[in-house]
Design an enzyme around this catalytic site. Structure first.
Site, PDB file in Angstrom:
ATOM      1  N   ARG A  89      -9.395 -30.053 -28.011  1.00 16.66           N
ATOM      2  CA  ARG A  89      -8.786 -29.284 -29.103  1.00 16.66           C
ATOM      3  C   ARG A  89      -9.775 -29.048 -30.248  1.00 16.66           C
ATOM      4  O   ARG A  89      -9.778 -27.997 -30.872  1.00 16.66           O
ATOM      5  CB  ARG A  89      -7.516 -29.961 -29.629  1.00 16.66           C
ATOM      6  CG  ARG A  89      -6.367 -29.919 -28.654  1.00 16.66           C
ATOM      7  CD  ARG A  89      -5.954 -28.473 -28.332  1.00 16.66           C
ATOM      8  NE  ARG A  89      -4.976 -28.423 -27.270  1.00 16.66           N
ATOM      9  CZ  ARG A  89      -5.225 -27.993 -26.035  1.00 16.66           C
ATOM     10  NH1 ARG A  89      -6.409 -27.584 -25.701  1.00 16.66           N
ATOM     11  NH2 ARG A  89      -4.274 -27.963 -25.132  1.00 16.66           N
ATOM     12  N   GLU A  92     -11.930 -26.372 -28.967  1.00 14.37           N
ATOM     13  CA  GLU A  92     -11.177 -25.126 -29.040  1.00 14.37           C
ATOM     14  C   GLU A  92     -11.131 -24.594 -30.479  1.00 14.37           C
ATOM     15  O   GLU A  92     -11.285 -23.391 -30.711  1.00 14.37           O
ATOM     16  CB  GLU A  92      -9.761 -25.368 -28.526  1.00 14.37           C
ATOM     17  CG  GLU A  92      -8.875 -24.136 -28.513  1.00 14.37           C
ATOM     18  CD  GLU A  92      -7.488 -24.460 -27.997  1.00 14.37           C
ATOM     19  OE1 GLU A  92      -6.981 -23.666 -27.198  1.00 14.37           O
ATOM     20  OE2 GLU A  92      -6.911 -25.490 -28.408  1.00 14.37           O
ATOM     21  N   SER A 115     -24.542 -29.300 -42.654  1.00 15.02           N
ATOM     22  CA  SER A 115     -25.111 -30.472 -42.001  1.00 15.02           C
ATOM     23  C   SER A 115     -24.035 -31.295 -41.301  1.00 15.02           C
ATOM     24  O   SER A 115     -22.951 -31.495 -41.837  1.00 15.02           O
ATOM     25  CB  SER A 115     -25.823 -31.344 -43.026  1.00 15.02           C
ATOM     26  OG  SER A 115     -26.295 -32.525 -42.426  1.00 15.02           O
TER      27      SER A 115
END
Length: 162
Positions: A89, A92, A115
């Protein structure tokens, strides 16, 4: 012993003792819980005083304590794309929202990156009548690209231009 074996040993002790990550991170202390858990899972390094505390907590050998203080080979053990549903997830979210995040960050800061080294992340449970939510706050230093070989009058770095 390999780093993966040390991680398995730590997880076995955690299970046997019935410890939570919260308990472990409070016992070791000294830095972010994400960094401590990451180190115990083999993805980060613990500085010597924290490696000492972790070794005492888990009853580790001198060699295992030293291993916690070594810089690991990060990112190992997670296939790409990730197969674990929770980790997937996050992948995603980056695939779907990454281009928008990139555009918004560059518009605000200029030509550079956020960063992942000079970085903080915090998790929090957010109560919700439809089901509790996971609230994540991330803060990473903006690192502008350096424009090398530039002529006089051309900026050195990719900060947002006025």
């Amino acid at each position: 012993m390999k780093r993966e074996e040390l991680t398995e040993k730590i997880l076995d002790i955690k299970r046997e003792k019935g410890w939570s990550w919260k308990y472990i991170t409070e016992e070791i202390g000294g830095m972010s819980e994400v960094l401590i858990v990451g180190a115990l899972l083999g993805q980060m390094k613990l500085v010597k005083p924290l490696a000492e505390k972790a070794a005492a907590l888990f009853g580790l050998t001198e060699n295992e304590k030293r291993m916690l203080n070594e810089v690991p080979y990060r990112g190992t053990g997670t296939p790409m794309p990730p197969t674990d549903p929770l980790i997937y997830r996050f992948y995603e979210m980056v695939m779907v929202n990454g281009p928008a995040w990139k555009a918004l960050i560059e518009e605000e800061f200029g030509d550079g990156i956020m960063s992942a080294i000079d970085f903080n992340i915090e998790f929090e449970r957010e109560p919700n009548p439809k089901g509790d939510r996971v609230k994540i706050g991330m803060s990473g230093k903006f690192l502008p690209y350096k424009y090398y070989g530039n002529e006089q009058g051309i900026p050195d770095y990719g900060f947002k231009e006025a």
